[in-house]
Structure formats: C-alpha cells, structure tokens
Design a protein around this motif. Structure first.
Motif, PDB file in Angstrom:
ATOM      1  N   GLY A   1      -6.913   7.735   1.407  1.00  0.00           N
ATOM      2  CA  GLY A   1      -6.467   8.631   2.465  1.00  0.00           C
ATOM      3  C   GLY A   1      -6.952   8.203   3.838  1.00  0.00           C
ATOM      4  N   LEU A   2      -8.212   7.805   3.939  1.00  0.00           N
ATOM      5  CA  LEU A   2      -8.774   7.380   5.224  1.00  0.00           C
ATOM      6  C   LEU A   2      -8.083   6.128   5.759  1.00  0.00           C
ATOM      7  N   SER A   3      -7.546   5.316   4.859  1.00  0.00           N
ATOM      8  CA  SER A   3      -6.883   4.078   5.269  1.00  0.00           C
ATOM      9  C   SER A   3      -5.631   4.327   6.098  1.00  0.00           C
ATOM     10  N   ASP A   4      -5.124   5.553   6.110  1.00  0.00           N
ATOM     11  CA  ASP A   4      -3.951   5.864   6.924  1.00  0.00           C
ATOM     12  C   ASP A   4      -4.234   5.704   8.417  1.00  0.00           C
ATOM     13  N   ARG A   5      -5.500   5.901   8.824  1.00  0.00           N
ATOM     14  CA  ARG A   5      -5.811   5.766  10.254  1.00  0.00           C
ATOM     15  C   ARG A   5      -7.014   4.875  10.531  1.00  0.00           C
ATOM     16  N   PHE A   6      -8.012   4.956   9.684  1.00  0.00           N
ATOM     17  CA  PHE A   6      -9.245   4.206   9.915  1.00  0.00           C
ATOM     18  C   PHE A   6      -9.199   2.812   9.290  1.00  0.00           C
ATOM     19  N   GLN A   7     -10.014   1.929   9.830  1.00  0.00           N
ATOM     20  CA  GLN A   7     -10.331   0.686   9.140  1.00  0.00           C
ATOM     21  C   GLN A   7     -11.530   0.987   8.251  1.00  0.00           C
ATOM     22  N   VAL A   8     -11.342   0.895   6.950  1.00  0.00           N
ATOM     23  CA  VAL A   8     -12.423   1.195   6.009  1.00  0.00           C
ATOM     24  C   VAL A   8     -13.202  -0.090   5.753  1.00  0.00           C
ATOM     25  N   VAL A   9     -14.503  -0.052   6.019  1.00  0.00           N
ATOM     26  CA  VAL A   9     -15.333  -1.249   5.875  1.00  0.00           C
ATOM     27  C   VAL A   9     -16.280  -1.080   4.688  1.00  0.00           C
ATOM     28  N   PRO A  10     -16.743  -2.183   4.111  1.00  0.00           N
ATOM     29  CA  PRO A  10     -17.643  -2.106   2.953  1.00  0.00           C
ATOM     30  C   PRO A  10     -19.009  -1.532   3.326  1.00  0.00           C
ATOM     31  N   MET A  11     -19.726  -1.087   2.305  1.00  0.00           N
ATOM     32  CA  MET A  11     -21.109  -0.653   2.495  1.00  0.00           C
ATOM     33  C   MET A  11     -21.917  -1.800   3.096  1.00  0.00           C
ATOM     34  N   GLY A  12     -22.790  -1.473   4.025  1.00  0.00           N
ATOM     35  CA  GLY A  12     -23.620  -2.494   4.641  1.00  0.00           C
ATOM     36  C   GLY A  12     -23.073  -3.012   5.951  1.00  0.00           C
TER      37      GLY A  12
ATOM     38  N   PRO B   1       3.207  11.155   0.806  1.00  0.00           N
ATOM     39  CA  PRO B   1       2.115  10.209   1.054  1.00  0.00           C
ATOM     40  C   PRO B   1       2.652   8.956   1.741  1.00  0.00           C
ATOM     41  N   SER B   2       1.797   8.299   2.510  1.00  0.00           N
ATOM     42  CA  SER B   2       2.200   7.066   3.182  1.00  0.00           C
ATOM     43  C   SER B   2       2.484   5.975   2.148  1.00  0.00           C
ATOM     44  N   ALA B   3       3.191   4.940   2.579  1.00  0.00           N
ATOM     45  CA  ALA B   3       3.537   3.839   1.676  1.00  0.00           C
ATOM     46  C   ALA B   3       2.286   3.158   1.136  1.00  0.00           C
ATOM     47  N   GLN B   4       1.279   2.973   2.012  1.00  0.00           N
ATOM     48  CA  GLN B   4       0.066   2.295   1.550  1.00  0.00           C
ATOM     49  C   GLN B   4      -0.682   3.131   0.530  1.00  0.00           C
ATOM     50  N   ARG B   5      -0.672   4.437   0.724  1.00  0.00           N
ATOM     51  CA  ARG B   5      -1.364   5.315  -0.220  1.00  0.00           C
ATOM     52  C   ARG B   5      -0.641   5.342  -1.568  1.00  0.00           C
ATOM     53  N   MET B   6       0.679   5.368  -1.540  1.00  0.00           N
ATOM     54  CA  MET B   6       1.456   5.334  -2.779  1.00  0.00           C
ATOM     55  C   MET B   6       1.178   4.047  -3.545  1.00  0.00           C
TER      56      MET B   6
ATOM     57  N   SER C   1      -1.457   2.073  -3.368  1.00  0.00           N
ATOM     58  CA  SER C   1      -2.828   2.068  -3.880  1.00  0.00           C
ATOM     59  C   SER C   1      -2.980   3.001  -5.071  1.00  0.00           C
ATOM     60  N   SER C   2      -2.360   4.176  -4.994  1.00  0.00           N
ATOM     61  CA  SER C   2      -2.480   5.166  -6.061  1.00  0.00           C
ATOM     62  C   SER C   2      -1.852   4.692  -7.358  1.00  0.00           C
ATOM     63  N   LEU C   3      -0.860   3.814  -7.253  1.00  0.00           N
ATOM     64  CA  LEU C   3      -0.187   3.295  -8.439  1.00  0.00           C
ATOM     65  C   LEU C   3      -0.830   2.011  -8.954  1.00  0.00           C
ATOM     66  N   GLY C   4      -1.997   1.682  -8.408  1.00  0.00           N
ATOM     67  CA  GLY C   4      -2.732   0.523  -8.905  1.00  0.00           C
ATOM     68  C   GLY C   4      -2.506  -0.750  -8.134  1.00  0.00           C
ATOM     69  N   GLY C   5      -1.744  -0.677  -7.030  1.00  0.00           N
ATOM     70  CA  GLY C   5      -1.501  -1.861  -6.217  1.00  0.00           C
ATOM     71  C   GLY C   5      -2.691  -2.194  -5.336  1.00  0.00           C
ATOM     72  N   LYS C   6      -2.583  -3.312  -4.642  1.00  0.00           N
ATOM     73  CA  LYS C   6      -3.656  -3.748  -3.759  1.00  0.00           C
ATOM     74  C   LYS C   6      -3.801  -2.760  -2.606  1.00  0.00           C
ATOM     75  N   PRO C   7      -5.008  -2.242  -2.365  1.00  0.00           N
ATOM     76  CA  PRO C   7      -5.187  -1.279  -1.274  1.00  0.00           C
ATOM     77  C   PRO C   7      -5.097  -1.948   0.090  1.00  0.00           C
ATOM     78  N   LYS C   8      -4.902  -1.131   1.106  1.00  0.00           N
ATOM     79  CA  LYS C   8      -4.781  -1.643   2.474  1.00  0.00           C
ATOM     80  C   LYS C   8      -6.045  -2.378   2.899  1.00  0.00           C
ATOM     81  N   TYR C   9      -7.205  -1.830   2.506  1.00  0.00           N
ATOM     82  CA  TYR C   9      -8.484  -2.452   2.858  1.00  0.00           C
ATOM     83  C   TYR C   9      -9.248  -2.811   1.587  1.00  0.00           C
ATOM     84  N   ALA C  10      -9.819  -4.007   1.579  1.00  0.00           N
ATOM     85  CA  ALA C  10     -10.534  -4.494   0.399  1.00  0.00           C
ATOM     86  C   ALA C  10     -11.715  -3.604   0.034  1.00  0.00           C
TER      87      ALA C  10
END
Length: 284
Positions: A102-113, A233-238, A240-249
């Motif tokens: 859900g956050l990937s719709d607007r934010f750049q999600v970065v890894p821990m650290g 839901p946005s295309a990226q969320r759909m 990701s939810s179906l097991g595809g590659k998410p917008k952010y690693a």
C-alpha cells in the motif's frame, strides 16, 4: 468427520431467530501497549466494521517521500494468544506485506538500515484466536448447498461463534523520532464477509492484511482511510498481491504469497500452509 461438521452447522444455524439476535461479529478491544510515542492526540475515527483512533500531521506526512518499515511485533498481552511461533510470524508478516504494498503507491519504500523520511512500526496488542472446529463447520456448511443446487453458488453466512479478532497500534516517525501519524485499530471477523479458515490464526491473518491496507491509506493520503470512497487497487498493488514482483525490492523482505495463498484462503486452508512468510531471495 464431515457429517459431524454439517450437523454442528445445522444445529447452530438452524433457528432463524438466532441470526436476528446475534450481532454476527467478533468483539475486538481498542487495546494499547505503550509502544507509541504519544496517545494524547488520537481522535476516534470508526469505519463500518472497524473501531479506531488516529492522528496525522498532514503536512509532515505529505512532504515525506521515502519510508522504512520496522517489522511488526507482538505485545506481551498478544503473545498470550495460543498460537505457534510460525502462526505469529505469518500474522505479523501479513501486516508488513500489506503495508508495504500500500505504501508503494506514493512512497519509496527502502530496506531496513537505510535512511528514510519516515519509519513505521506496528505492534499487535490483542488477538482472539479462531475456533478451527467451528471454522471448519462453516466451510462445510457453505459447500453443502452447492451440491443441492447442482453447482450454482449459494451464499451461506458463517457460523457466528468462535470467530477471531485483531487489535493493533502503529505509528510513523520522522528522522528525529517525532510522531507524524498514529493509528490504533481493532476489528473482529464477521459472519457475512469473513472467510473461515480452519486454523487458530485464520481470522487474525486476514485482518492483519486489512489493517495494513487501512494504515497505508492513512499514510498515503494523510486522511482517515474510512472517509474515502471505494476504489480499485492500483496496478502495482494488484501485481504484488498476486505474487508478482513488487514495485520496490524492500517489499520482498516480507515474501510473496500470490495465487496459492489466495486459493488456499478461499478453500479454508490455514494461512501457514501457503504462506511461509520468508523473504524472497535478492536474485529473484
């Protein structure tokens, strides 16, 4: 065994008056654990089936561009629920995975650290387990009419006993540790829309994803998630939810459930059968 389940379903669901007198929804308390920086700014904001209190610094959230997810944890009270370690892991992971998509719709999600404008952390504060036997009876009761109708789907309400619930609190903080948004959320499974899973973790797992969706909406829009009209839901969320590659690693830290988990859920399978809650290898 199936015959006993059908008889149990008939015994519980038989009298029409029972459906009228029962609320058909598990009770979930708005439980807090002290994990948030502050609680004094929280205001009641309920959805149709959800109780919540929330706070959002609109300017502070909308100016943020990157976000980091700290893995969800359980409070000491929530740990008392009779679940296995694996069941706790898949429930907590379901929160983070849904939140990340859900956050990937607007934010750049970065890894821990890595540095980010905001960091978000969620604590599961209370959990009522699902009665697996009654969930199984509900699933059998929902399948039986299809044989009578020649395969035509007939909606059958769930047995309104033994349903699970989930209470959660989460917040987003800036780089100085100041609270920019906070969300205390509680919801129980209901006998109309909740799909029964034959596992103690069943309802909590599904509700964990619902919380992740609501909290991500709060942070993406900086407004109550309950005031927005229904939207697809946005295309990226759909994807990701179906097991595809998410917008952010970074979201791959929470694994990919995909179609097997979706089908398993519809069949009433325990979440932990089809969702191992393990990170996806970086090479994928």
């Amino acid at each position: 065994m199936n015959i006993r389940m059908i008889r149990l379903a008939a015994k519980v669901c038989g009298p029409l008056g029972l459906w009228i007198t029962l609320s058909g929804c598990a009770t979930a308390p708005l439980e807090t654990s002290g994990s948030l920086v502050a609680y004094n700014n929280l205001k009641p904001e309920d959805g149709v089936t959800t109780k919540s209190k929330l706070y959002v610094d609109k300017a502070g959230v909308l100016t943020a561009r990157s976000i980091r997810i700290v893995p969800t944890t359980f409070s000491s009270l929530a740990l008392k629920a009779e679940l296995s370690d694996k069941q706790r892991r898949v429930i907590a992971n379901a929160v983070d995975r849904s939140l990340c998509f859900g956050l990937s719709d607007r934010f750049q999600v970065v890894p821990m650290g890595e540095a980010a404008d905001l960091s978000v952390h969620v604590t599961i504060t209370h959990l009522t387990v699902t009665d697996a036997g009654l969930a199984g009876a509900s699933k059998v009761a929902s399948i039986a009419p299809n044989f009578i109708s020649g395969g035509m789907p007939i909606p059958v309400p769930r047995i309104p006993f033994g349903m699970g619930s989930l209470s959660v609190e989460g917040e987003a903080k800036d780089t100085n540790g100041r609270q920019k948004a906070a969300f205390v959320w509680a919801r129980g499974a209901d006998f109309i829309t909740s799909t029964p899973r034959v596992a103690a973790s069943g309802d909590a797992y599904d509700l964990a994803s619902e919380f992740g969706t609501d909290f991500s909406k709060l942070l993406v829009t900086a407004e109550s998630p309950f005031k927005k009209t229904l939207s697809l839901p946005s295309a990226q969320r759909m994807q990701s939810s179906l097991g595809g590659k998410p917008k952010y690693a970074a979201c791959d830290a929470f694994g990919r459930s995909g179609l097997p988990a979706l089908v398993g859920g519809k069949m009433g399978a325990p979440p932990e059968w089809n969702d191992d809650a393990k990170p996806v290898a970086s090479t994928q």
